[in-house]
Design an enzyme around this catalytic site. Sequence first.
Site, PDB file in Angstrom:
ATOM      1  N   ASP A 341       4.592  23.944  25.474  1.00  0.00           N
ATOM      2  CA  ASP A 341       4.149  25.100  26.267  1.00  0.00           C
ATOM      3  C   ASP A 341       4.694  25.002  27.695  1.00  0.00           C
ATOM      4  O   ASP A 341       5.040  23.919  28.174  1.00  0.00           O
ATOM      5  CB  ASP A 341       2.613  25.142  26.329  1.00  0.00           C
ATOM      6  CG  ASP A 341       2.038  23.854  26.922  1.00  0.00           C
ATOM      7  OD1 ASP A 341       2.589  22.767  26.619  1.00  0.00           O
ATOM      8  OD2 ASP A 341       1.058  23.934  27.683  1.00  0.00           O
ATOM      9  N   GLU A 342       4.744  26.134  28.350  1.00  0.00           N
ATOM     10  CA  GLU A 342       5.018  26.227  29.793  1.00  0.00           C
ATOM     11  C   GLU A 342       6.184  25.349  30.242  1.00  0.00           C
ATOM     12  O   GLU A 342       6.116  24.679  31.279  1.00  0.00           O
ATOM     13  CB  GLU A 342       3.747  25.869  30.593  1.00  0.00           C
ATOM     14  CG  GLU A 342       2.644  26.874  30.356  1.00  0.00           C
ATOM     15  CD  GLU A 342       1.313  26.500  30.996  1.00  0.00           C
ATOM     16  OE1 GLU A 342       0.696  27.401  31.572  1.00  0.00           O
ATOM     17  OE2 GLU A 342       0.891  25.328  30.917  1.00  0.00           O
TER      18      GLU A 342
END
Length: 536
Positions: A341-342
Amino acid sequence: MRPNHGTTPRILPHLLATLLLAAVGVVALDAAPEARAATQAPPIPLDRVIPAPASVTPGGTPYRITRATRVRVDGSAEARRVGAYLAGILRRSTGYPLPLTGHGKGGIRLRLDKGDFGAEGYRLDSGAGGVTLTARTPAGLFHGVQTLRQLLPPAVEKKTAQRGPWRIAGGTVQDRPRYAYRGAMLDVSRHFFTVAQVKRYIDQLALYKVNALHLHLSDDQGWRIAVDSWPRLATYGGANEVGGGRGGHYTKADYRRIVRYAASRYLEVVPEIDMPGHTNAALSSYAELNCDGVAPPPYTGTKVGFSSLCVPKKITYDFVDDVIRELAALTPGRYLHIGGDEAHSTSHPDYVTFMDRVQPVVARYGKTVIGWHQLTGARPAQGALAQYWGRDRTGAAEKEQVAKAARNGTGLILSPADHIYLDMKYTNDSRIGLTWAGLVEVRRSYDWNPGAYLAGVPDSAVRGVEAPLWTETVRDSADIEYLAFPRLAGAAELGWSPAERLGWDGYRARLAAQGPRWDNLGIRYYRSPQVPWPAR
Ligand code: ACM
């Protein structure tokens, strides 16, 4: 013999009277004046349980646990352990001896049976003569035990002897989960939690038939698991936490204790090493992992998206291989979560390259990949699961990317942040929590249907539901409990109960009934005004 002949008829009424008096005595002993009303009150209805059971058929006489009750287990050694766990809970609060015995009729029976119960289902039959739990597996018996606990008065959860009566309504519960994966995530990176704190949470998760504990073991602020081949990850990378506290890490022995304890509560531990972003703790521990060869300082803030492993460097993959090999060896479970993620500091082509190289490593060490749903923007490996953490207002293109992957065979775990992220504040007044996904009161956290949540996703792609708890603002068990309870119970119900059993009005009444249990268990929950809690 002869002389007695004549006396027997006269003794019999005396005997009967004595027995009757004894029976009345037992009732009087069990019922203090204030508890007498409870003696008359009907036992808890079989459907007043969280998660809502698949099917309930009430009827017949309640069963009453007494000083004479035995716990009978005619199954494997593991089934006996489940029986011992139940007896341990009941002995404390009833004060009865409740010996564990083998075959026989009556009392509380736990039976393994080849019937059609599924891997985690069970049947509970209750009547005047006894209460019987039947399941194909010890896990099924264990989940049945959780139902049985909720069918007894809340005082059953106290640690010292309480007055009864201890009655279980008559009838049958037939139950099995909607989804095979019912998880909770604890972020042990932003703040570190001890083995004892994790065990406490495991016990709380088990109450609601949660079967996966996802541990977020690494992030920018802390690396929490010992890796023999890269020791500074834990000793240096684990020495901090958000706000500048001391942090900490699990030794391999610690971690095995968590895994074993989780297994004893029928939870599988899913370890996560978040990559290629969320890696400042690793990058600060080993300069050579950085593209420029310079180690950044430790980080104790709460920003995201600023760190990345160096995708072109060979050493990155030596590191990943070592970490995954050692972690897989500690993991009896099927899954290894690789985050993803991210990754805002990783270019998209680098992200795809990285995931193409790392997913086969997970497979090589015998595990199945789980990644946050950004993995669907790369090429999810065969059999991989994607964990969706978007929101209602997440853009259509992102949702469609996930749905398309699901149609192509990627399984989904649903963790929509604006419903089931346990770290969101309930209201602006919540004492801890974040707000980036919105305020999430109890109703909002519960009132959605995982099977219908993402358009264009085939039913078979939804493997389950998970409630993550990120811990930027969470420091101890009281904080965990304040954010997790009551919302965790709803997440567990969404994962377990059939869609036709879901519904806020029924749920909130069942939820209210959990309050006194949590009080007795010492769970420090948020008394949401949306729930009609009984007065304390
Ligand atoms: C996440 O909340 N960044 C998965």
